[in-house]
Design an enzyme around this catalytic site. Structure first.
Site, PDB file in Angstrom:
ATOM      1  NE  ARG A   2      47.796  43.007  22.914  1.00  0.00           N
ATOM      2  CZ  ARG A   2      48.490  43.291  21.828  1.00  0.00           C
ATOM      3  NH1 ARG A   2      48.511  44.528  21.370  1.00  0.00           N
ATOM      4  NH2 ARG A   2      49.165  42.368  21.192  1.00  0.00           N
ATOM      5  CE  LYS A  46      54.837  45.894  15.476  1.00  0.00           C
ATOM      6  NZ  LYS A  46      55.113  44.979  16.601  1.00  0.00           N
ATOM      7  NE  ARG A  51      51.995  37.944  18.487  1.00  0.00           N
ATOM      8  CZ  ARG A  51      51.368  38.531  19.503  1.00  0.00           C
ATOM      9  NH1 ARG A  51      50.812  37.802  20.461  1.00  0.00           N
ATOM     10  NH2 ARG A  51      51.276  39.833  19.567  1.00  0.00           N
ATOM     11  NE  ARG A  98      54.253  41.017  11.892  1.00  0.00           N
ATOM     12  CZ  ARG A  98      53.470  41.862  12.545  1.00  0.00           C
ATOM     13  NH1 ARG A  98      52.933  42.885  11.942  1.00  0.00           N
ATOM     14  NH2 ARG A  98      53.236  41.691  13.834  1.00  0.00           N
ATOM     15  NE  ARG A 121      46.250  40.865  19.381  1.00  0.00           N
ATOM     16  CZ  ARG A 121      47.198  41.645  18.878  1.00  0.00           C
ATOM     17  NH1 ARG A 121      47.061  42.944  18.948  1.00  0.00           N
ATOM     18  NH2 ARG A 121      48.262  41.130  18.318  1.00  0.00           N
TER      19      ARG A 121
HETATM   20  P1  B4P Z   1      52.017  46.893  20.716  1.00  0.00           P
HETATM   21  O1  B4P Z   1      53.449  46.560  20.520  1.00  0.00           O
HETATM   22  O2  B4P Z   1      51.573  48.256  20.327  1.00  0.00           O
HETATM   23  O3  B4P Z   1      51.325  45.664  20.044  1.00  0.00           O
HETATM   24  P2  B4P Z   1      50.981  45.365  18.550  1.00  0.00           P
HETATM   25  O4  B4P Z   1      51.156  46.538  17.655  1.00  0.00           O
HETATM   26  O5  B4P Z   1      49.636  44.831  18.646  1.00  0.00           O
HETATM   27  O6  B4P Z   1      52.081  44.291  18.089  1.00  0.00           O
HETATM   28  P3  B4P Z   1      51.985  42.911  17.386  1.00  0.00           P
HETATM   29  O7  B4P Z   1      53.230  42.863  16.576  1.00  0.00           O
HETATM   30  O8  B4P Z   1      51.848  41.854  18.403  1.00  0.00           O
HETATM   31  O9  B4P Z   1      50.641  42.805  16.571  1.00  0.00           O
HETATM   32  P4  B4P Z   1      50.107  43.067  15.104  1.00  0.00           P
HETATM   33  O10 B4P Z   1      48.725  43.539  15.305  1.00  0.00           O
HETATM   34  O11 B4P Z   1      50.992  43.926  14.273  1.00  0.00           O
HETATM   35  O12 B4P Z   1      51.533  46.804  22.254  1.00  0.00           O
HETATM   36  C1  B4P Z   1      51.427  45.641  22.984  1.00  0.00           C
HETATM   37  C2  B4P Z   1      50.877  45.930  24.396  1.00  0.00           C
HETATM   38  O13 B4P Z   1      51.824  46.676  25.144  1.00  0.00           O
HETATM   39  C3  B4P Z   1      49.589  46.745  24.431  1.00  0.00           C
HETATM   40  O14 B4P Z   1      48.731  46.191  25.381  1.00  0.00           O
HETATM   41  C4  B4P Z   1      50.030  48.143  24.854  1.00  0.00           C
HETATM   42  O15 B4P Z   1      49.046  48.829  25.598  1.00  0.00           O
HETATM   43  C5  B4P Z   1      51.228  47.837  25.729  1.00  0.00           C
HETATM   44  N1  B4P Z   1      52.229  48.890  25.702  1.00  0.00           N
HETATM   45  C6  B4P Z   1      52.670  49.559  24.617  1.00  0.00           C
HETATM   46  N2  B4P Z   1      53.628  50.442  24.975  1.00  0.00           N
HETATM   47  C7  B4P Z   1      53.812  50.297  26.335  1.00  0.00           C
HETATM   48  C8  B4P Z   1      54.673  50.922  27.301  1.00  0.00           C
HETATM   49  N3  B4P Z   1      55.559  51.883  26.956  1.00  0.00           N
HETATM   50  N4  B4P Z   1      54.580  50.515  28.581  1.00  0.00           N
HETATM   51  C9  B4P Z   1      53.710  49.556  28.959  1.00  0.00           C
HETATM   52  N5  B4P Z   1      52.862  48.946  28.089  1.00  0.00           N
HETATM   53  C10 B4P Z   1      52.916  49.303  26.792  1.00  0.00           C
HETATM   54  O16 B4P Z   1      50.117  41.608  14.415  1.00  0.00           O
HETATM   55  C11 B4P Z   1      49.324  40.532  14.891  1.00  0.00           C
HETATM   56  C12 B4P Z   1      49.388  39.350  13.907  1.00  0.00           C
HETATM   57  O17 B4P Z   1      48.830  39.712  12.623  1.00  0.00           O
HETATM   58  C13 B4P Z   1      50.777  38.804  13.557  1.00  0.00           C
HETATM   59  O18 B4P Z   1      51.282  37.901  14.529  1.00  0.00           O
HETATM   60  C14 B4P Z   1      50.491  38.123  12.180  1.00  0.00           C
HETATM   61  O19 B4P Z   1      49.875  36.864  12.338  1.00  0.00           O
HETATM   62  C15 B4P Z   1      49.494  39.057  11.532  1.00  0.00           C
HETATM   63  N6  B4P Z   1      50.123  40.083  10.674  1.00  0.00           N
HETATM   64  C16 B4P Z   1      50.080  41.439  10.891  1.00  0.00           C
HETATM   65  N7  B4P Z   1      50.771  42.087   9.934  1.00  0.00           N
HETATM   66  C17 B4P Z   1      51.277  41.131   9.103  1.00  0.00           C
HETATM   67  C18 B4P Z   1      52.092  41.175   7.935  1.00  0.00           C
HETATM   68  N8  B4P Z   1      52.537  42.336   7.423  1.00  0.00           N
HETATM   69  N9  B4P Z   1      52.435  39.999   7.338  1.00  0.00           N
HETATM   70  C19 B4P Z   1      51.989  38.837   7.814  1.00  0.00           C
HETATM   71  N10 B4P Z   1      51.215  38.711   8.914  1.00  0.00           N
HETATM   72  C20 B4P Z   1      50.854  39.848   9.564  1.00  0.00           C
END
Ligand code: B4P
Length: 185
Positions: free
Chosen positions: A126, A15, A143, A90, A132
């Site tokens: 990552r 995402k 998660r 979410r 992280r």
């Molecule tokens: P991504 O999937 O892009 O990771 P993310 O956006 O950080 O997802 P996540 O859901 O974990 O985190 P968020 O910050 O929203 O990529 C993951 C990895 O894969 C990266 O290293 C990337 O380089 C790699 N990658 C991507 N595409 C690839 C491909 N095609 N091939 C190989 N590698 C690839 O949320 C974090 C925390 O914040 C949550 O757990 C929660 O505690 C809180 N939070 C955020 N929003 C919230 C909300 N609305 N409500 C409540 N809590 C919230």
């Protein structure tokens, strides 16, 4: 009309990665609640102190805190022409709060899907690269559970607005699929 896109999918589906690329391509702001919350933790604000342990455990931050930061962000002038929401809403309660705050808050939902083994592998990679706090195996499993119970119901909530995109393969391949899906929508 303003483009209002939501990126939905499990942790590690891509995402954040794809939303950043699409934001540059469409010239609309990328609004990531995860990034905003991590900034708050890193700078030690009152919000950051409240959410640090919740995030480190892989749980969701409370709806009222997240809704408040998004409400403030989407009312900034650069979001008048549209926005890309990454990681918000979410929960159904967050989606309802967004609908109450903004008419036609979401036009298109990009649902990124990938195999669980691939999700875990990406996040562990990552962890090695970025360190992280929430990218360890226990928290990643937590998660994923939270995604299935709290966030997956949004797929039905948004119904016909959802475009399913295969998130397996290279970042460029996934991006090309998203562009095709949006063009056909
Ligand atoms: P991504 O999937 O892009 O990771 P993310 O956006 O950080 O997802 P996540 O859901 O974990 O985190 P968020 O910050 O929203 O990529 C993951 C990895 O894969 C990266 O290293 C990337 O380089 C790699 N990658 C991507 N595409 C690839 C491909 N095609 N091939 C190989 N590698 C690839 O949320 C974090 C925390 O914040 C949550 O757990 C929660 O505690 C809180 N939070 C955020 N929003 C919230 C909300 N609305 N409500 C409540 N809590 C919230």
């Amino acid at each position: 009309m303003a483009r209002r896109i939501l990126f939905l999918g499990p942790p590690g589906a891509g995402k954040g990665t794809q939303a950043a690329m699409l934001s540059r391509a469409l010239h609309i702001p990328h609004i990531s609640t995860g990034a905003m919350l991590r900034d708050a933790v890193a700078t030690g604000t009152e919000l950051g102190r409240k959410v640090e342990s919740v995030m480190a455990a892989g749980d969701l931050v409370s709806d009222d805190l997240v809704v408040a930061i998004v409400d403030e962000r989407i009312n900034q002038s650069d979001a008048n022409c549209g926005y890309l929401l990454d990681g918000f809403p979410r929960t159904i309660a967050q989606a309802e709060a967004l609908n109450d705050a903004v008419v036609n808050a979401i036009g298109t939902v990009v649902l990124l899907e990938a195999d669980t083994d691939e999700l875990v592998a990406r996040l562990l990679k990552r962890a090695e690269e970025e360190g992280r706090a929430d990218d360890n195996e226990t928290t990643i499993r937590r998660r994923l559970e939270v995604y299935h119970s709290e966030t997956e119901p949004l797929i039905d909530f948004y119904g016909d607005a959802v475009i399913r995109v295969d998130g397996m393969g290279s970042i460029e391949e996934v991006f090309a699929r998203i562009m095709l899906g949006l063009a056909a929508n």
